[in-house]
Design a protein around this motif. Sequence first.
Motif, PDB file in Angstrom:
ATOM      1  N   ALA A 140       0.837  -1.205   0.000  1.00 50.44           N
ATOM      2  CA  ALA A 140       0.000   0.000   0.000  1.00 50.44           C
ATOM      3  C   ALA A 140       0.869   1.251   0.000  1.00 50.44           C
ATOM      4  CB  ALA A 140      -0.939  -0.009   1.208  1.00 50.44           C
ATOM      5  N   GLY A 141       1.981   1.214   0.714  1.00 44.68           N
ATOM      6  CA  GLY A 141       2.899   2.352   0.725  1.00 44.68           C
ATOM      7  C   GLY A 141       3.511   2.607  -0.644  1.00 44.68           C
ATOM      8  N   VAL A 142       3.945   1.552  -1.306  1.00 40.78           N
ATOM      9  CA  VAL A 142       4.522   1.693  -2.646  1.00 40.78           C
ATOM     10  C   VAL A 142       3.483   2.240  -3.615  1.00 40.78           C
ATOM     11  CG1 VAL A 142       5.426   0.396  -4.633  1.00 40.78           C
ATOM     12  CG2 VAL A 142       6.292  -0.071  -2.332  1.00 40.78           C
ATOM     13  N   VAL A 143       2.280   1.713  -3.545  1.00 47.81           N
ATOM     14  CA  VAL A 143       1.212   2.159  -4.444  1.00 47.81           C
ATOM     15  C   VAL A 143       0.826   3.614  -4.143  1.00 47.81           C
ATOM     16  CG1 VAL A 143      -1.208   1.784  -5.084  1.00 47.81           C
ATOM     17  CG2 VAL A 143       0.375  -0.147  -4.943  1.00 47.81           C
ATOM     18  N   ALA A 144       0.821   3.996  -2.878  1.00 43.26           N
ATOM     19  CA  ALA A 144       0.524   5.392  -2.526  1.00 43.26           C
ATOM     20  C   ALA A 144       1.569   6.338  -3.119  1.00 43.26           C
ATOM     21  CB  ALA A 144       0.451   5.549  -1.012  1.00 43.26           C
ATOM     22  N   VAL A 145       2.834   5.945  -3.068  1.00 43.73           N
ATOM     23  CA  VAL A 145       3.904   6.767  -3.661  1.00 43.73           C
ATOM     24  C   VAL A 145       3.713   6.865  -5.175  1.00 43.73           C
ATOM     25  CG1 VAL A 145       6.395   6.862  -4.112  1.00 43.73           C
ATOM     26  CG2 VAL A 145       5.560   6.367  -1.810  1.00 43.73           C
ATOM     27  N   LEU A 146       3.376   5.752  -5.816  1.00 43.04           N
ATOM     28  CA  LEU A 146       3.113   5.773  -7.258  1.00 43.04           C
ATOM     29  C   LEU A 146       1.927   6.672  -7.585  1.00 43.04           C
ATOM     30  CD1 LEU A 146       3.566   2.032  -8.306  1.00 43.04           C
ATOM     31  CD2 LEU A 146       4.899   3.981  -9.111  1.00 43.04           C
ATOM     32  N   ALA A 147       0.865   6.567  -6.794  1.00 40.64           N
ATOM     33  CA  ALA A 147      -0.317   7.404  -7.026  1.00 40.64           C
ATOM     34  C   ALA A 147       0.024   8.883  -6.896  1.00 40.64           C
ATOM     35  CB  ALA A 147      -1.431   7.026  -6.038  1.00 40.64           C
ATOM     36  N   LEU A 148       0.804   9.223  -5.895  1.00 43.83           N
ATOM     37  CA  LEU A 148       1.219  10.609  -5.703  1.00 43.83           C
ATOM     38  C   LEU A 148       2.074  11.084  -6.879  1.00 43.83           C
ATOM     39  CD1 LEU A 148       1.241  13.094  -3.868  1.00 43.83           C
ATOM     40  CD2 LEU A 148       3.238  12.118  -2.720  1.00 43.83           C
ATOM     41  N   ALA A 149       2.992  10.247  -7.325  1.00 44.93           N
ATOM     42  CA  ALA A 149       3.841  10.609  -8.468  1.00 44.93           C
ATOM     43  C   ALA A 149       3.000  10.820  -9.721  1.00 44.93           C
ATOM     44  CB  ALA A 149       4.888   9.529  -8.711  1.00 44.93           C
ATOM     45  N   LEU A 150       2.014   9.958  -9.940  1.00 40.30           N
ATOM     46  CA  LEU A 150       1.137  10.120 -11.111  1.00 40.30           C
ATOM     47  C   LEU A 150       0.297  11.387 -11.002  1.00 40.30           C
ATOM     48  CD1 LEU A 150      -0.012   6.439 -11.634  1.00 40.30           C
ATOM     49  CD2 LEU A 150       1.357   7.820 -13.213  1.00 40.30           C
ATOM     50  N   LEU A 151      -0.182  11.669  -9.803  1.00 40.98           N
ATOM     51  CA  LEU A 151      -0.974  12.883  -9.591  1.00 40.98           C
ATOM     52  C   LEU A 151      -0.148  14.127  -9.852  1.00 40.98           C
ATOM     53  CD1 LEU A 151      -3.673  14.108  -8.587  1.00 40.98           C
ATOM     54  CD2 LEU A 151      -2.682  14.079  -6.301  1.00 40.98           C
ATOM     55  N   LEU A 152       1.065  14.159  -9.302  1.00 32.77           N
ATOM     56  CA  LEU A 152       1.950  15.328  -9.513  1.00 32.77           C
ATOM     57  C   LEU A 152       2.341  15.462 -10.975  1.00 32.77           C
ATOM     58  CD1 LEU A 152       4.224  15.069  -6.355  1.00 32.77           C
ATOM     59  CD2 LEU A 152       2.348  16.681  -6.774  1.00 32.77           C
ATOM     60  N   SER A 153       2.610  14.352 -11.643  1.00 36.38           N
ATOM     61  CA  SER A 153       2.964  14.392 -13.064  1.00 36.38           C
ATOM     62  C   SER A 153       1.788  14.863 -13.901  1.00 36.38           C
ATOM     63  CB  SER A 153       3.470  13.028 -13.497  1.00 36.38           C
ATOM     64  OG  SER A 153       2.798  12.507 -14.578  1.00 36.38           O
ATOM     65  N   SER A 154       0.602  14.468 -13.523  1.00 37.99           N
ATOM     66  CA  SER A 154      -0.603  14.890 -14.247  1.00 37.99           C
ATOM     67  C   SER A 154      -0.833  16.389 -14.063  1.00 37.99           C
ATOM     68  CB  SER A 154      -1.804  14.115 -13.733  1.00 37.99           C
ATOM     69  OG  SER A 154      -2.987  14.566 -14.335  1.00 37.99           O
ATOM     70  N   LYS A 155      -0.623  16.899 -12.855  1.00 35.51           N
ATOM     71  CA  LYS A 155      -0.792  18.338 -12.601  1.00 35.51           C
ATOM     72  C   LYS A 155       0.231  19.154 -13.370  1.00 35.51           C
ATOM     73  CE  LYS A 155      -3.225  18.238  -8.262  1.00 35.51           C
ATOM     74  NZ  LYS A 155      -3.299  18.735  -6.901  1.00 35.51           N
ATOM     75  N   ARG A 156       1.467  18.658 -13.452  1.00 31.35           N
ATOM     76  CA  ARG A 156       2.508  19.385 -14.197  1.00 31.35           C
ATOM     77  C   ARG A 156       2.200  19.426 -15.686  1.00 31.35           C
ATOM     78  NH1 ARG A 156       7.554  16.450 -12.431  1.00 31.35           N
ATOM     79  NH2 ARG A 156       6.408  15.718 -10.659  1.00 31.35           N
ATOM     80  N   SER A 157       1.668  18.337 -16.232  1.00 34.48           N
ATOM     81  CA  SER A 157       1.385  18.310 -17.663  1.00 34.48           C
ATOM     82  C   SER A 157       0.161  19.158 -18.020  1.00 34.48           C
ATOM     83  CB  SER A 157       1.203  16.884 -18.153  1.00 34.48           C
ATOM     84  OG  SER A 157       0.029  16.303 -17.604  1.00 34.48           O
ATOM     85  N   HIS A 158      -0.718  19.402 -17.046  1.00 36.28           N
ATOM     86  CA  HIS A 158      -1.894  20.240 -17.295  1.00 36.28           C
ATOM     87  C   HIS A 158      -1.631  21.728 -16.987  1.00 36.28           C
ATOM     88  CE1 HIS A 158      -3.943  16.319 -17.178  1.00 36.28           C
ATOM     89  NE2 HIS A 158      -4.691  16.891 -18.094  1.00 36.28           N
ATOM     90  N   ALA A 159      -0.497  22.014 -16.360  1.00 35.80           N
ATOM     91  CA  ALA A 159      -0.202  23.403 -15.989  1.00 35.80           C
ATOM     92  C   ALA A 159       0.401  24.192 -17.135  1.00 35.80           C
ATOM     93  CB  ALA A 159       0.757  23.420 -14.808  1.00 35.80           C
TER      94      ALA A 159
END
Length: 159
Positions: A140-159
């Motif tokens: 769950a910790g590894v997946v949470a880190v991946l989810a956060l990385a995907l969220l941050l990457s998605s926000k950067r690509s939409h900015a």
Amino acid sequence: MSPMLATASAVISLALVAYTIGVFSERRSGELKRSHLVFFWLGLICDSTGTGLMSIMAQNSGGTMSPLHPVTGFLAIALMLFHAAWATYVVFRGNEKTRRGFHALSIGVWLVWLVPYFVGMLIGIPAFHVSGPIALAAAAGVVAVLALALLLSSKRSHA
């Protein structure tokens, strides 16, 4: 490693590859296409096959196992089935809006699927001696880190 375990591990790893290709190619294209369905269904078939083989081995071994892995694995397969079926519906009957917004569901199901994948991997490596609850927490910790990385990457690509 027994031949059945090797086969099950390889087939489940193929599920990881197929499902990841489907999810991220759909995410990259920004819309759901028929070609993505092939990878979603292939991932589901491989995961179900590998899980079936693992279940047979667990029943034959007579050992005790934490119910966390089978429960999370069943949940992941059920979500993959829903995801593939909904994707099929969207491709053949859905409108343009549902096709374009589909990637959020894909990423969510992929992330949930990763939890039992990592749990099984951690439990299955004898050198680690990891119990079910610890494996679940680590996964769950590894997946949470991946989810956060995907969220941050998605926000950067939409900015």
